[in-house]
Design a protein around this motif. Sequence first.
Motif, PDB file in Angstrom:
ATOM      1  N   ALA A   1       4.210  -6.744 -33.424  1.00 41.23           N
ATOM      2  CA  ALA A   1       3.459  -7.400 -32.342  1.00 41.23           C
ATOM      3  C   ALA A   1       4.000  -8.792 -32.034  1.00 41.23           C
ATOM      4  O   ALA A   1       4.153  -9.154 -30.864  1.00 41.23           O
ATOM      5  CB  ALA A   1       1.972  -7.467 -32.688  1.00 41.23           C
ATOM      6  N   LEU A   2       4.304  -9.570 -33.054  1.00 44.35           N
ATOM      7  CA  LEU A   2       4.774 -10.941 -32.803  1.00 44.35           C
ATOM      8  C   LEU A   2       6.182 -10.965 -32.218  1.00 44.35           C
ATOM      9  O   LEU A   2       6.501 -11.837 -31.414  1.00 44.35           O
ATOM     10  CB  LEU A   2       4.686 -11.785 -34.073  1.00 44.35           C
ATOM     11  N   ASP A   3       7.001 -10.002 -32.581  1.00 43.36           N
ATOM     12  CA  ASP A   3       8.327  -9.908 -31.970  1.00 43.36           C
ATOM     13  C   ASP A   3       8.195  -9.534 -30.491  1.00 43.36           C
ATOM     14  O   ASP A   3       8.921 -10.053 -29.640  1.00 43.36           O
ATOM     15  CB  ASP A   3       9.198  -8.894 -32.709  1.00 43.36           C
ATOM     16  N   SER A   4       7.263  -8.653 -30.183  1.00 45.56           N
ATOM     17  CA  SER A   4       7.003  -8.297 -28.782  1.00 45.56           C
ATOM     18  C   SER A   4       6.412  -9.494 -28.034  1.00 45.56           C
ATOM     19  O   SER A   4       6.729  -9.720 -26.865  1.00 45.56           O
ATOM     20  CB  SER A   4       6.051  -7.103 -28.695  1.00 45.56           C
ATOM     21  N   ALA A   5       5.572 -10.255 -28.716  1.00 45.41           N
ATOM     22  CA  ALA A   5       5.000 -11.463 -28.103  1.00 45.41           C
ATOM     23  C   ALA A   5       6.113 -12.439 -27.739  1.00 45.41           C
ATOM     24  O   ALA A   5       6.061 -13.087 -26.682  1.00 45.41           O
ATOM     25  CB  ALA A   5       3.997 -12.115 -29.052  1.00 45.41           C
TER      26      ALA A   5
ATOM     27  N   LEU B   1      -1.013  -9.673 -27.856  1.00 45.47           N
ATOM     28  CA  LEU B   1      -0.220  -9.373 -29.052  1.00 45.47           C
ATOM     29  C   LEU B   1      -0.427 -10.372 -30.180  1.00 45.47           C
ATOM     30  O   LEU B   1      -0.316 -10.017 -31.352  1.00 45.47           O
ATOM     31  CB  LEU B   1       1.263  -9.304 -28.680  1.00 45.47           C
ATOM     32  N   VAL B   2      -0.725 -11.615 -29.863  1.00 42.69           N
ATOM     33  CA  VAL B   2      -0.899 -12.600 -30.939  1.00 42.69           C
ATOM     34  C   VAL B   2      -2.337 -12.705 -31.422  1.00 42.69           C
ATOM     35  O   VAL B   2      -2.578 -13.290 -32.479  1.00 42.69           O
ATOM     36  CB  VAL B   2      -0.364 -14.009 -30.578  1.00 42.69           C
ATOM     37  N   TYR B   3      -3.278 -12.176 -30.671  1.00 45.61           N
ATOM     38  CA  TYR B   3      -4.669 -12.219 -31.126  1.00 45.61           C
ATOM     39  C   TYR B   3      -5.194 -10.840 -31.508  1.00 45.61           C
ATOM     40  O   TYR B   3      -5.062 -10.467 -32.671  1.00 45.61           O
ATOM     41  CB  TYR B   3      -5.554 -12.963 -30.121  1.00 45.61           C
ATOM     42  N   PRO B   4      -5.721 -10.032 -30.591  1.00 44.94           N
ATOM     43  CA  PRO B   4      -6.331  -8.782 -31.041  1.00 44.94           C
ATOM     44  C   PRO B   4      -5.359  -7.784 -31.676  1.00 44.94           C
ATOM     45  O   PRO B   4      -5.749  -7.041 -32.569  1.00 44.94           O
ATOM     46  CB  PRO B   4      -6.969  -8.186 -29.787  1.00 44.94           C
ATOM     47  N   LEU B   5      -4.108  -7.770 -31.252  1.00 46.07           N
ATOM     48  CA  LEU B   5      -3.175  -6.759 -31.770  1.00 46.07           C
ATOM     49  C   LEU B   5      -2.163  -7.323 -32.762  1.00 46.07           C
ATOM     50  O   LEU B   5      -1.170  -6.670 -33.079  1.00 46.07           O
ATOM     51  CB  LEU B   5      -2.445  -6.087 -30.596  1.00 46.07           C
ATOM     52  N   SER B   6      -2.405  -8.515 -33.275  1.00 45.44           N
ATOM     53  CA  SER B   6      -1.423  -9.192 -34.129  1.00 45.44           C
ATOM     54  C   SER B   6      -1.108  -8.446 -35.424  1.00 45.44           C
ATOM     55  O   SER B   6      -0.041  -8.632 -35.993  1.00 45.44           O
ATOM     56  CB  SER B   6      -1.893 -10.606 -34.465  1.00 45.44           C
ATOM     57  N   GLU B   7      -2.004  -7.603 -35.881  1.00 46.17           N
ATOM     58  CA  GLU B   7      -1.778  -6.857 -37.131  1.00 46.17           C
ATOM     59  C   GLU B   7      -0.869  -5.647 -36.923  1.00 46.17           C
ATOM     60  O   GLU B   7      -0.409  -5.043 -37.879  1.00 46.17           O
ATOM     61  CB  GLU B   7      -3.114  -6.413 -37.733  1.00 46.17           C
ATOM     62  N   THR B   8      -0.611  -5.298 -35.681  1.00 44.62           N
ATOM     63  CA  THR B   8       0.263  -4.176 -35.374  1.00 44.62           C
ATOM     64  C   THR B   8       1.698  -4.568 -35.692  1.00 44.62           C
ATOM     65  O   THR B   8       2.148  -5.656 -35.313  1.00 44.62           O
ATOM     66  CB  THR B   8       0.152  -3.795 -33.875  1.00 44.62           C
ATOM     67  N   GLN B   9       2.410  -3.696 -36.385  1.00 47.26           N
ATOM     68  CA  GLN B   9       3.790  -4.006 -36.748  1.00 47.26           C
ATOM     69  C   GLN B   9       4.621  -4.289 -35.502  1.00 47.26           C
ATOM     70  O   GLN B   9       4.572  -3.540 -34.533  1.00 47.26           O
ATOM     71  CB  GLN B   9       4.400  -2.851 -37.533  1.00 47.26           C
TER      72      GLN B   9
ATOM     73  N   LEU C   1       3.615 -21.514 -30.751  1.00 47.60           N
ATOM     74  CA  LEU C   1       2.653 -20.733 -31.532  1.00 47.60           C
ATOM     75  C   LEU C   1       3.399 -19.736 -32.419  1.00 47.60           C
ATOM     76  O   LEU C   1       3.022 -19.520 -33.572  1.00 47.60           O
ATOM     77  CB  LEU C   1       1.670 -20.003 -30.608  1.00 47.60           C
ATOM     78  N   LEU C   2       4.468 -19.177 -31.911  1.00 47.91           N
ATOM     79  CA  LEU C   2       5.258 -18.226 -32.703  1.00 47.91           C
ATOM     80  C   LEU C   2       6.033 -18.912 -33.830  1.00 47.91           C
ATOM     81  O   LEU C   2       6.522 -18.258 -34.736  1.00 47.91           O
ATOM     82  CB  LEU C   2       6.221 -17.453 -31.799  1.00 47.91           C
ATOM     83  N   HIS C   3       6.103 -20.225 -33.764  1.00 45.80           N
ATOM     84  CA  HIS C   3       6.716 -20.988 -34.856  1.00 45.80           C
ATOM     85  C   HIS C   3       5.672 -21.348 -35.911  1.00 45.80           C
ATOM     86  O   HIS C   3       5.996 -21.547 -37.080  1.00 45.80           O
ATOM     87  CB  HIS C   3       7.362 -22.268 -34.297  1.00 45.80           C
TER      88      HIS C   3
ATOM     89  N   ALA D   1     -10.299  -6.215 -25.804  1.00 41.41           N
ATOM     90  CA  ALA D   1      -9.286  -5.760 -26.750  1.00 41.41           C
ATOM     91  C   ALA D   1      -9.655  -6.130 -28.183  1.00 41.41           C
ATOM     92  O   ALA D   1      -9.363  -5.372 -29.120  1.00 41.41           O
ATOM     93  CB  ALA D   1      -7.927  -6.349 -26.383  1.00 41.41           C
ATOM     94  N   HIS D   2     -10.323  -7.259 -28.371  1.00 44.64           N
ATOM     95  CA  HIS D   2     -10.798  -7.648 -29.705  1.00 44.64           C
ATOM     96  C   HIS D   2     -11.807  -6.631 -30.237  1.00 44.64           C
ATOM     97  O   HIS D   2     -11.788  -6.290 -31.412  1.00 44.64           O
ATOM     98  CB  HIS D   2     -11.455  -9.030 -29.675  1.00 44.64           C
ATOM     99  N   GLU D   3     -12.670  -6.173 -29.359  1.00 49.93           N
ATOM    100  CA  GLU D   3     -13.707  -5.225 -29.770  1.00 49.93           C
ATOM    101  C   GLU D   3     -13.135  -3.878 -30.182  1.00 49.93           C
ATOM    102  O   GLU D   3     -13.614  -3.261 -31.131  1.00 49.93           O
ATOM    103  CB  GLU D   3     -14.709  -5.012 -28.633  1.00 49.93           C
TER     104      GLU D   3
END
Length: 166
Positions: A79-83, A69-77, A107-109, A37-39
Amino acid sequence: MQDLIKKHVLNGEFESVKSLMSEADFMEFEEAYISSAHEVESMMFYTCILDMLKKEETSEMHDLAFLLLVYPLSETQGALDSAYYHAESSIKLTDGKEVKSLLQMLLLHAVPEPVISDKKAFDISRQILKLDPSNSVARNVLKETAKRMDDVVVDFNELNRGKTAD
């Protein structure tokens, strides 16, 4: 395994991904999945996890979705709320007794724009310390949040006694 995961996910071959997962050690699969997913950084990786969760909801799958959601897709709007949703689901499925699931909330804090409040991080840290009194992450978060929450007094001895009484 990484190339196979990537190929199957991007082609929507989710059953093939599930087969790979069941044939491998889960930790190895998880690492290969996140690396793939990072790639590529495609939402198809998240869609694949959701497809698997529809069929069988486990804390491990919620943990994998969280990591995605917190690593490869963290820039997606969003993502952190979904995480947050996945961390909370993992905690519910483990009855709050898995330190790994609880640490996800911390981590979310710690992100630049925290998803959880100081109070929630404080409470989760206490919960972690009841399970693992030597957890340094939880101790540090407990101290930091207590300072910001109007100087709450933290008695680590009381937390340790709670562990022995359980």
